[in-house]
Design a protein around this motif. Structure first.
Motif, PDB file in Angstrom:
ATOM      1  N   VAL A   4       0.836  -1.209   0.000  1.00  0.00           N
ATOM      2  CA  VAL A   4       0.000   0.000   0.000  1.00  0.00           C
ATOM      3  C   VAL A   4       0.870   1.258   0.000  1.00  0.00           C
ATOM      4  N   ALA A   5       2.106   1.130  -0.468  1.00  0.00           N
ATOM      5  CA  ALA A   5       3.085   2.207  -0.337  1.00  0.00           C
ATOM      6  C   ALA A   5       2.602   3.523  -0.937  1.00  0.00           C
ATOM      7  N   ASP A   6       1.988   3.481  -2.122  1.00  0.00           N
ATOM      8  CA  ASP A   6       1.549   4.734  -2.745  1.00  0.00           C
ATOM      9  C   ASP A   6       0.585   5.493  -1.839  1.00  0.00           C
ATOM     10  N   GLY A   7      -0.368   4.783  -1.234  1.00  0.00           N
ATOM     11  CA  GLY A   7      -1.334   5.434  -0.352  1.00  0.00           C
ATOM     12  C   GLY A   7      -0.707   5.893   0.952  1.00  0.00           C
ATOM     13  N   ALA A   8       0.147   5.043   1.534  1.00  0.00           N
ATOM     14  CA  ALA A   8       0.783   5.401   2.796  1.00  0.00           C
ATOM     15  C   ALA A   8       1.692   6.609   2.635  1.00  0.00           C
ATOM     16  N   LEU A   9       2.394   6.694   1.517  1.00  0.00           N
ATOM     17  CA  LEU A   9       3.278   7.833   1.278  1.00  0.00           C
ATOM     18  C   LEU A   9       2.481   9.091   0.946  1.00  0.00           C
ATOM     19  N   SER A  53      -2.090   3.507   8.139  1.00  0.00           N
ATOM     20  CA  SER A  53      -1.338   3.131   9.335  1.00  0.00           C
ATOM     21  C   SER A  53      -1.939   1.901   9.993  1.00  0.00           C
ATOM     22  N   VAL A  54      -1.073   1.017  10.460  1.00  0.00           N
ATOM     23  CA  VAL A  54      -1.497  -0.151  11.236  1.00  0.00           C
ATOM     24  C   VAL A  54      -1.591   0.280  12.699  1.00  0.00           C
ATOM     25  N   ARG A  55      -2.686  -0.033  13.345  1.00  0.00           N
ATOM     26  CA  ARG A  55      -2.880   0.354  14.740  1.00  0.00           C
ATOM     27  C   ARG A  55      -2.623  -0.836  15.659  1.00  0.00           C
ATOM     28  N   SER A  56      -2.345  -0.545  16.909  1.00  0.00           N
ATOM     29  CA  SER A  56      -1.973  -1.606  17.847  1.00  0.00           C
ATOM     30  C   SER A  56      -3.194  -2.269  18.474  1.00  0.00           C
ATOM     31  N   ARG A  57      -4.142  -2.650  17.648  1.00  0.00           N
ATOM     32  CA  ARG A  57      -5.304  -3.414  18.086  1.00  0.00           C
ATOM     33  C   ARG A  57      -5.026  -4.896  17.842  1.00  0.00           C
ATOM     34  N   PRO A  58      -5.601  -5.800  18.618  1.00  0.00           N
ATOM     35  CA  PRO A  58      -5.293  -7.233  18.451  1.00  0.00           C
ATOM     36  C   PRO A  58      -5.530  -7.762  17.045  1.00  0.00           C
ATOM     37  N   ASP A  59      -6.485  -7.176  16.307  1.00  0.00           N
ATOM     38  CA  ASP A  59      -6.794  -7.670  14.966  1.00  0.00           C
ATOM     39  C   ASP A  59      -5.983  -6.986  13.874  1.00  0.00           C
ATOM     40  N   ALA A  60      -4.964  -6.183  14.250  1.00  0.00           N
ATOM     41  CA  ALA A  60      -4.109  -5.479  13.284  1.00  0.00           C
ATOM     42  C   ALA A  60      -4.947  -4.583  12.372  1.00  0.00           C
ATOM     43  N   ARG A  61      -5.768  -3.772  12.988  1.00  0.00           N
ATOM     44  CA  ARG A  61      -6.669  -2.881  12.265  1.00  0.00           C
ATOM     45  C   ARG A  61      -5.894  -1.756  11.585  1.00  0.00           C
ATOM     46  N   VAL A  62      -6.433  -1.266  10.475  1.00  0.00           N
ATOM     47  CA  VAL A  62      -5.751  -0.262   9.658  1.00  0.00           C
ATOM     48  C   VAL A  62      -6.606   0.995   9.550  1.00  0.00           C
ATOM     49  N   SER A  63      -5.965   2.153   9.643  1.00  0.00           N
ATOM     50  CA  SER A  63      -6.630   3.429   9.396  1.00  0.00           C
ATOM     51  C   SER A  63      -6.807   3.583   7.895  1.00  0.00           C
ATOM     52  N   THR A  64      -8.039   3.423   7.425  1.00  0.00           N
ATOM     53  CA  THR A  64      -8.282   3.209   5.996  1.00  0.00           C
ATOM     54  C   THR A  64      -9.089   4.326   5.349  1.00  0.00           C
ATOM     55  N   PRO A  65      -8.569   4.921   4.265  1.00  0.00           N
ATOM     56  CA  PRO A  65      -9.328   5.925   3.522  1.00  0.00           C
ATOM     57  C   PRO A  65     -10.622   5.358   2.947  1.00  0.00           C
ATOM     58  N   LEU A  66     -11.662   6.194   2.979  1.00  0.00           N
ATOM     59  CA  LEU A  66     -12.983   5.825   2.467  1.00  0.00           C
ATOM     60  C   LEU A  66     -13.473   6.888   1.491  1.00  0.00           C
ATOM     61  N   THR A  67     -14.424   6.516   0.657  1.00  0.00           N
ATOM     62  CA  THR A  67     -15.211   7.511  -0.057  1.00  0.00           C
ATOM     63  C   THR A  67     -16.365   7.924   0.854  1.00  0.00           C
ATOM     64  N   ARG A 102      -4.678  -7.916   6.878  1.00  0.00           N
ATOM     65  CA  ARG A 102      -5.036  -9.033   6.010  1.00  0.00           C
ATOM     66  C   ARG A 102      -5.938  -8.610   4.845  1.00  0.00           C
ATOM     67  N   THR A 103      -6.779  -7.607   5.043  1.00  0.00           N
ATOM     68  CA  THR A 103      -7.800  -7.288   4.036  1.00  0.00           C
ATOM     69  C   THR A 103      -7.494  -6.061   3.192  1.00  0.00           C
ATOM     70  N   VAL A 104      -6.757  -5.103   3.729  1.00  0.00           N
ATOM     71  CA  VAL A 104      -6.577  -3.826   3.035  1.00  0.00           C
ATOM     72  C   VAL A 104      -5.752  -3.938   1.752  1.00  0.00           C
ATOM     73  N   PRO A 105      -4.675  -4.751   1.696  1.00  0.00           N
ATOM     74  CA  PRO A 105      -3.933  -4.826   0.419  1.00  0.00           C
ATOM     75  C   PRO A 105      -4.802  -5.246  -0.764  1.00  0.00           C
ATOM     76  N   ALA A 106      -5.696  -6.203  -0.572  1.00  0.00           N
ATOM     77  CA  ALA A 106      -6.576  -6.615  -1.672  1.00  0.00           C
ATOM     78  C   ALA A 106      -7.513  -5.480  -2.059  1.00  0.00           C
ATOM     79  N   ARG A 107      -8.028  -4.777  -1.073  1.00  0.00           N
ATOM     80  CA  ARG A 107      -8.890  -3.622  -1.359  1.00  0.00           C
ATOM     81  C   ARG A 107      -8.103  -2.570  -2.151  1.00  0.00           C
ATOM     82  N   PHE A 108      -6.880  -2.309  -1.727  1.00  0.00           N
ATOM     83  CA  PHE A 108      -6.047  -1.310  -2.395  1.00  0.00           C
ATOM     84  C   PHE A 108      -5.785  -1.709  -3.841  1.00  0.00           C
ATOM     85  N   SER A 109      -5.542  -2.998  -4.054  1.00  0.00           N
ATOM     86  CA  SER A 109      -5.294  -3.497  -5.403  1.00  0.00           C
ATOM     87  C   SER A 109      -6.546  -3.420  -6.279  1.00  0.00           C
TER      88      SER A 109
END
Length: 413
Positions: free
Chosen positions: A45-50, A244-258, A273-280
């Motif tokens: 997800v480098a393009d989005g994270a950067l 950003s990956v947050r320190s929640r047990p499920d490795a939750r991500v701060s994710t952009p939305l429409t 686990r789920t965000v890379p596929a969404r990003f792709s």
């Protein structure tokens, strides 16, 4: 070499070598994610994270002992940083300064993860202009007892206000319980002006949705509402940026939305686990954010129209201390959150006869920023307990001093 550690792995990332120490170290036990898994996530997800953190000085929030231990905050970039890590020297309101890391590419993302960073915490300025933020940040922070639908309702009110003042908001999950709305602005205003604009936005959201949203800075006065946290725009503050990956047990991500997704999305959907596929599949919903900078003129004009925000009364003893209008008792100050929760449980057991009268927002467990790490303050608001039954202030169950041993710079006097 410690036999429990796996051999380091050297990654070639666009011509830059990044050493990943102990790549098989399990960082998130529940989903079984290793340090190398986190590196690969950020590369995916480098393009989005950067887009969210690149080119900005950042505080390194490091978790060397894992997600269950308190992180420490490192402002100064490590001396042995590689050539592909830039730096910028920030001057803080405390009078101190720090040369902070500035990442600009995927290799930089891998490097900060190797240091034990999970989330990215950039300042709202570019390294080329440290005095003029180019981002206003809206943090919708729910009080205990507030469900997701009310956060969403508040977000749409904020969007309406932004639209009325000619600004574009870009929503994302915080990766915890709330929502963030990012607003790109032209870098021509000071931190003070940006914070005033953010406070004005918060006040207008509260004016349009009283009882749902609040701009009250003092936590005990908010009730069960969504706090529109304008102070995230203060000079020394940072927030977890997009992806950003947050320190929640499920490795939750701060994710952009429409904006079309905000109503149906749920924070727990978005993980490493789920965000890379969404990003792709769908790309980055914030892809156009840098092409939509706006002006703060309308918000600052509204600030003048509203006048100064109401200030809390001060003690009459000359100390200048704020006086709370709520009947508060302080329970404990602790080094860790589990210790804070233990102290709260002990207080509740001691006062079991009135605990049932408390509402979720009456229990205040606050993470407080210390010199380099968080500490925790536990308070209870007794507003819903009849005055004759309210427990008195007692000796703190725990009294941790986060400043013990801290050496302060000489004042020059």
């Amino acid at each position: 070499m410690n036999p429990s550690k796996s051999p380091a792995e050297i990654l070639d990332i666009a011509g830059n070598e990044v050493r990943i120490s102990n790549p098989d170290k399990v960082v998130f036990p529940e989903p079984g994610l290793t340090k190398l898994d986190l590196v690969n996530y950020y590369l995916a997800v480098a393009d989005g994270a950067l887009r969210g953190a690149g080119g900005r000085p950042m505080v390194l929030k490091r978790f060397p002992k894992g997600i269950d231990a308190e992180p420490f905050f490192q402002k100064r970039v490590p001396e042995n940083h590689p050539d592909f890590i830039d730096t910028a020297t920030l001057h803080y309101s405390s009078g101190t300064s720090a040369e902070e890391a500035v990442i600009r590419d995927a290799a930089g993302l891998a490097w900060v993860v190797n240091l034990g960073c999970l989330d990215l915490n950039p300042h709202p300025v570019r390294a080329e202009d440290l005095d003029h933020p180019d981002e206003l940040r809206v943090d919708l922070d729910p009080m205990p007892g507030v469900d997701w639908s009310r956060i969403v309702d508040t977000a749409y009110v904020a969007q309406e206000v932004l639209d009325d003042v000619g600004l574009v908001g870009w929503p994302k999950t915080s990766g915890s319980r709330g929502l963030h709305i990012l607003v790109r602005i032209t870098p021509q205003w000071s931190y003070r002006d940006v914070r005033l604009a953010a406070e004005t936005l918060a006040r207008e959201v509260e004016n349009r949705a009283p009882g749902l949203a609040t701009a009250k800075w003092w936590k005990e006065e908010r009730g069960e509402s969504v706090f529109v946290d304008f102070n995230q725009n203060a000079k020394d503050r940072t927030v977890a940026s997009a992806y950003s990956v947050r320190s929640r047990p499920d490795a939750r991500v701060s994710t952009p939305l429409t904006w079309g997704e905000v109503r149906s999305a749920r924070p727990e959907q978005f993980t490493v686990r789920t965000v890379p596929a969404r990003f792709s599949d769908v790309g980055d919903p914030h892809a156009g954010i840098d092409e939509a900078p706006g002006s703060l003129d309308a918000l600052l004009a509204l600030a003048a129209e509203l006048g100064p925000a109401e200030k809390a009364p001060r003690a009459g003893d000359g100390s200048g201390r704020r006086v709370s209008m709520m009947p508060l008792v302080e329970v404990a100050r602790t080094k860790t959150k589990p210790e804070a929760e233990e102290a709260l449980d002990a207080w509740k057991e001691r006062h079991a006869d009135v605990v049932s009268l408390l509402r979720p927002a009456d229990v205040l467990v606050d993470g407080m920023r210390g010199s380099s790490s968080l500490w925790y303050r536990v308070r209870v608001n007794l507003q819903h307990i009849p005055e004759e039954r309210r427990p008195a202030q007692e000796v703190l169950i725990a009294d941790y001093d986060p400043w013990a041993g801290k050496e302060w710079p000489a004042s020059g006097g």
